[in-house]
Design an enzyme around this catalytic site. Sequence first.
Site, short mmCIF file in Angstrom:
data_model
loop_
_atom_site.label_atom_id
_atom_site.label_comp_id
_atom_site.label_asym_id
_atom_site.label_seq_id
_atom_site.Cartn_x
_atom_site.Cartn_y
_atom_site.Cartn_z
CG ASP A 67 -0.26 -0.37 2.52
OD1 ASP A 67 0.99 -0.37 2.58
OD2 ASP A 67 -0.97 -0.67 3.49
CG ASP A 136 -8.84 -0.36 11.48
OD1 ASP A 136 -7.93 -1.17 11.16
OD2 ASP A 136 -9.08 0.67 10.83
CG HIS A 138 -5.91 -1.51 8.55
ND1 HIS A 138 -5.90 -0.15 8.83
CD2 HIS A 138 -4.64 -1.93 8.81
CE1 HIS A 138 -4.69 0.20 9.22
NE2 HIS A 138 -3.91 -0.86 9.23
CD GLU A 143 -8.49 1.94 7.54
OE1 GLU A 143 -8.48 0.93 8.25
OE2 GLU A 143 -7.85 2.98 7.82
P1 PGA Z 1 1.95 -1.44 12.83
O1 PGA Z 1 0.90 -1.26 11.62
O2 PGA Z 1 2.74 -2.64 12.50
O3 PGA Z 1 2.79 -0.19 12.81
O4 PGA Z 1 1.14 -1.59 14.06
C1 PGA Z 1 0.17 -2.36 11.21
C2 PGA Z 1 -0.83 -1.97 10.17
O5 PGA Z 1 -1.42 -0.87 10.25
O6 PGA Z 1 -1.07 -2.77 9.26
#
Ligand code: PGA
Length: 261
Positions: A67, A136, A138, A143
């Site tokens: 992404d 959340d 995702h 999302e």
């Molecule tokens: P993080 O992000 O590893 O910094 O917690 C994970 C994500 O948002 O996919």
Amino acid sequence: MEVVIVPDAAAGGELIAEAMAALLRRKPDAVLGVATGSTPLPVYRALEAKVRAGAVEVGRARIAQLDEYVGLPADHPESYRSVLRKEVLEPLGINAEAFLGPDGTAEDVAAACASYEAALTAAGGVDLQLLGIGTDGHIGFNEPCSSLASRTRIKTLTEQTRVDNARFFDDDIDQVPHHVITQGIGTILDARHLVLLATGAGKAEAVAATVEGPVASVCPASALQLHPHATVVVDEAAASKLRLADYFRHAYANKPAWQGI
Ligand code: PGA
């Protein structure tokens, strides 16, 4: 899906880096799908150690991005292209030509998404896709309530994700872009092996929903239940809300070693 509970983030990084190394020994030009955020960093450091020790060669490997923020210049330090150059390509000694990613600065975002899908297909698809998970639920930047069949497209971030990511932007939420390009859930499911790493208590609820909840777009990561080869690697804290934790421990402890993950 397989759930592997590891003592800590470093052990998770080592386990996944070894799976990547085994893949590259089998298929030297494999396409590794990589993720950004804090969680995957131990994987990249463990893989770097293996490359330095001569345990695996990455000279023909290809790296695919999951992404990207829309509108950040590619050389912005927090564009995911920059982050991956710094955390993955440079430490592993992989050339920029071996990198596949969407153009977050394109005027025509839809065309950039379509062209990234085409590039992934032309590369033969992703062999192993590493995933983090948002608080959340995702994956990538899909999302909650993203279509489980979605392809690479533009998405609007939730306020929660922008709050979570503000730490990369001097804790200033106003600097966090609202829009992103992300591989869709359908795109992610096309990878041959999905490996999700989650560490810390903050991820425990999302992990429980992913593994033991229903397949539902409100928890995008639950789509992993539809994949024939999905591995969820969690530390004790991230595993703390799993009802079946003891079963997962038992199953992994009794797995034939040759099977890997
Ligand atoms: P993080 O992000 O590893 O910094 O917690 C994970 C994500 O948002 O996919």
